[in-house]
Enzyme design. Structure first.
Site, short mmCIF file in Angstrom:
data_model
loop_
_atom_site.label_atom_id
_atom_site.label_comp_id
_atom_site.label_asym_id
_atom_site.label_seq_id
_atom_site.Cartn_x
_atom_site.Cartn_y
_atom_site.Cartn_z
CB SER A 101 -5.42 1.10 -3.17
OG SER A 101 -5.43 1.12 -1.83
CD GLU B 249 -2.79 1.08 0.11
OE1 GLU B 249 -3.60 0.25 0.11
OE2 GLU B 249 -3.02 1.94 -0.73
CG ASP C 136 -20.53 9.92 -18.44
OD1 ASP C 136 -20.26 9.00 -17.36
OD2 ASP C 136 -21.77 10.19 -18.97
CG ASP D 236 -1.02 4.72 -1.23
OD1 ASP D 236 -1.61 4.18 -2.19
OD2 ASP D 236 -1.76 4.48 0.05
CG ASP E 238 -21.88 5.34 -13.15
OD1 ASP E 238 -20.82 5.11 -12.37
OD2 ASP E 238 -21.48 5.96 -14.44
#
Ligand SMILES: *[C@@H]1O[C@H](CO)[C@@H](O)[C@H](O)[C@H]1NC(C)=O
Ligand SMILES: *[C@@H]1O[C@H](CO)[C@@H](O)[C@H](O)[C@H]1NC(C)=O
Ligand SMILES: *[C@@H]1O[C@H](CO)[C@@H](O)[C@H](O)[C@H]1NC(C)=O
Ligand SMILES: *[C@@H]1O[C@H](CO)[C@@H](O)[C@H](O)[C@H]1NC(C)=O
Ligand SMILES: *[C@@H]1O[C@H](CO)[C@@H](O)[C@H](O)[C@H]1NC(C)=O
Ligand SMILES: *[C@@H]1O[C@H](CO)[C@@H](O)[C@H](O)[C@H]1NC(C)=O
Ligand SMILES: *[C@@H]1O[C@H](CO)[C@@H](O)[C@H](O)[C@H]1NC(C)=O
Length: 635
Positions: free
Chosen positions: A550, A293, A593, A297, A614
């Site tokens: 993430s 992680e 979109d 990041d 959505d």
């Protein structure tokens, strides 16, 4: 709070005290609907046992919080961008002296000597060590002992009441109906699927944009999001990434990544470290699950904004406390949050000093860290892991950071309409893999954060083709963009039109409306999305592939941090809480979109991506150049 005008029979027992309060109507303050899974009723609690009662006082003006936030973050408001100082935020919401007085008066009228009451310096809560008998008389409650399968015991009541005059001054009484999370088996989850499936090793790295359907590079993201920007106002700007120990990073892997994907100046450059509650880069285990992680990041967050802007790394928690959570981080950002409404919850959050061997044996960090202008977090809970009180208190804190001009991003989760690890809800509020009700993600469902979902370049496509909603299915795991509707938070007005249009035009027939909060009155997420598939990450001396919201979140954070750079360079303020802005008509044109894909889970095909907003990909992915121009045109 549910308000019920009743005169319970028990009340008459209080008559001997002849106080105005015991004769006044009581109102139901909180009630629990079920006993959480794993717990069973053991026995009535001893009348003479002592309970550490805490009365969390209602903050002043908290009912106006949303209006205050819109006032400075709605682009059509004359006060747009006029962020508040931390001092103004603290003063506006501090509980009033009337609240302290009202609770004192009630307790002393009921025979509790003033000397037994303790008020915290922030006047945020009042503490009273009361016998069970006293507590039951004050709150018209029955305290019982519950036992968990693991043997742990917990004291709770099913419901409690407060006098009508006192109720408006109190937010919560503890211990009472709350079980909070069950035993702390599953802390918040990391939203990257690498940890749950086989590791794919990349044998050849491809900077550039020729392999973006199978390997994402910094160049792929720049091309997808029209994002080619050199910052010029770094000394005024900041971008923060939050990691929770034992996640850690290794400089040698950052250097490996920057060597193959970025410019030489970045090699050897660490993030700027801010330690919270003993947070440090642990070295006891740096195998892939412990770095996946942080490396994802940092490599992408830093790679998209440096070398000009130094990324701040908020490292939260010591190496041995498994309970460190978002509240511990928020305490460090805002000193007033440490105590208000009772402060952290010992059954969910880490409590410092942590006296176990290797623990951070010092008071918790309160207001010691400066919040960066954009803060990205790629961890999440399920909304149902926590009580409505707990999530509401934390959500309000995000609004306060918004008032200060801070942008808060959270990943929307990796399990489509299901919760972490694919668990779904049952009617009784418990969560199991065979549950049938959708299981929303927190803090994504908090209306005051920006929730980020995931997209991908479809296999065989290039960065010039429209992306689709992220999808990954292997023999051991699935990954779909988290999205859906809260069971706790009301729909914020900034997204009402967008969500109404979706429910009216694109409601799917694949599952019954009863499996999610289809009322149209609840907060829907995510708000935006960005690529979250096939990110090449340097980890343990190799390159591996990672997936997840993430990845989408620090990418979106980097883009917003560079919008801040453009505004700061033009003498303007930071963008702060962006949701009212991005849902406005002109901004919607600045998102690509996403119309293809879905987010299966809980035995269904999930929602469909569709024209407009959505509950899979939100408004879509950002077009940096369009956003930059629009945001520069705002005051
Ligand atoms: C990389 O090489 C290893 C060992 O040769 C192989 O098992 C793996 O499948 C290769 N990875 C890819 C993505 O081709
Ligand atoms: C990383 O870059 C170096 C230098 O260009 C190259 O030799 C090496 O093969 C690259 N690594 C991978 C896995 O492609
Ligand atoms: C970023 O960090 C580097 C290395 O620590 C330092 O030389 C540079 O001045 C910093 N830049 C800014 C804008 O703070
Ligand atoms: C480090 O963590 C990995 C993955 O959980 C585990 O397999 C390994 O045994 C650990 N190594 C040490 C030295 O604890
Ligand atoms: C973590 O929380 C659990 C559940 O409340 C508690 O039993 C445990 O002692 C806590 N651990 C630490 C190190 O505080
Ligand atoms: C779901 O699984 C639990 C065990 O995790 C089991 O007790 C329960 O009967 C199952 N429910 C259904 C409807 O299959
Ligand atoms: C739906 O959400 C609203 C919040 O707007 C909440 O009040 C309501 O209880 C929720 N319904 C269900 C069935 O969870």
């Amino acid at each position: 709070m549910l308000v019920l005008q009743i005169l319970p029979p028990l009340l008459w027992l209080g008559q001997i005290f002849a106080s105005p309060y015991t004769l006044a109507p009581f109102v139901l303050h909180e009630k629990r609907t079920h006993t959480p899974k794993g717990w069973s009723h053991e026995r009535k609690h001893l009348a003479s046992a002592v309970l550490p009662l805490r009365f969390g006082l209602k903050q002043a003006n908290i009912d106006k919080l949303e209006d205050y936030l819109y006032d400075i973050s709605d682009p059509s408001s004359p006060n747009f961008g006029k962020h508040w100082t931390p001092m103004k935020v603290a003063n506006t919401f501090a509980p009033s002296t009337e609240s302290v007085a009202a609770v004192h008066e009630w307790l002393s009228d009921n025979g509790i000597a003033k000397e037994r009451l303790r008020v915290t310096p922030g006047k945020n809560w009042i503490q009273l060590d009361a016998t069970v008998e006293e507590a039951e008389r004050l709150l018209l409650a029955d305290y019982h002992v519950y036992r968990h399968e693991s043997g742990q015991e917990h004291i709770a009541c099913d419901e409690y009441y407060l006098p009508e005059q006192v109720a408006p001054h109190i937010d919560i009484v503890t211990p009472s109906v709350h079980f909070d999370t069950v035993v702390h088996l599953q802390p918040m989850s990391l939203d990257t699927t690498i940890l749950k499936s086989d590791i794919t090793i990349v044998n050849e790295t491809y900077p550039g944009v020729d392999h973006c359907d199978t390997q994402i590079s910094l160049d792929c993201l720049r091309a997808l999001y029209n994002f080619d920007y050199i910052p010029t106002a770094s000394d005024l700007n900041s971008y923060g990434i939050v990691e929770y120990t034992p996640q850690t990073f290794r400089q040698s892997d950052l250097d490996l990544f920057f060597t193959n994907y970025s410019i030489p100046e970045l090699v050897g450059r660490p993030p700027f470290p801010v330690s919270i509650d003993g947070g440090l880069q642990q070295t006891f285990n740096q195998s892939v699950p412990f770095i996946a992680e942080s490396h994802l990041d940092l490599q992408y967050g830093m790679g998209l904004v440096t070398p000009k802007l130094n990324v701040t790394l908020y490292q939260v928690g010591d190496t041995v406390n498994p309970n460190t959570s978002f509240n511990n981080f928020l305490d460090a950002m805002d000193g007033s949050y440490c105590t208000y409404e009772g402060g952290d919850d010992p059954s969910v959050d880490a409590i410092y000093p942590d006296t176990q061997p290797g623990g951070y044996d010092a008071p918790p960090n309160c207001g010691t860290a400066k919040p960066a202008s954009v803060i990205s977090t790629s961890y999440s809970y399920n909304e149902a892991d926590l009580t409505p009180f707990y999530v509401t208190r934390q959500c309000n804190e995000y609004a306060k950071l918004g008032l200060m001009g801070i942008t808060i991003l959270y990943s929307s989760g990796d399990y489509g309409v299901a919760g972490n690890d694919g668990d779904c809800l049952n009617e009784d509020g418990s969560q199991t893999s065979n549950g049938t009700l959708f299981n929303p993600t927190f803090p994504g469902t908090c209306p005051y954060v920006t929730s980020v979902g995931a997209t991908q370049v479809a296999v065989g496509n290039t960065v010039l083709d429209p992306e689709i909603a992220a999808v990954r299915v292997t023999s051991s795991s699935v990954f779909y963009s988290g999205g859906g509707f809260s069971n706790v938070f009301e729909i914020p007005r900034y997204q009402k039109n967008a969500v109404d249009a979706y429910l009216k035009n694109f409601r799917t027939e694949n599952f019954a409306p009863a499996v999610y909060n289809s009322s149209g009155t609840s907060r829907a997420y995510p708000d935006v999305s960005a690529n979250g598939a096939n990110f090449v990450v340097a980890a343990d001396g190799e390159f591996i592939l990672e997936w997840g919201t993430s990845a989408s979140t620090p990418t979106t954070g980097a883009i917003l941090a560079m919008i801040n750079d453009a505004r700061l360079a033009a003498g303007k303020g930071t963008i702060g809480f962006i949701n009212p802005t991005i849902y406005s008509a002109s901004f919607r044109e600045a998102f690509n979109d996403i119309k293809i894909g879905s987010n299966p889970g809980c035995g269904t095909d999930g929602f469909n991506a569709a024209y407009g907003w959505d509950p899979v990909t939100g408004l879509g992915t950002p077009n940096f150049e369009k956003l930059r121009k629009l945001w520069l045109a705002l005051p």
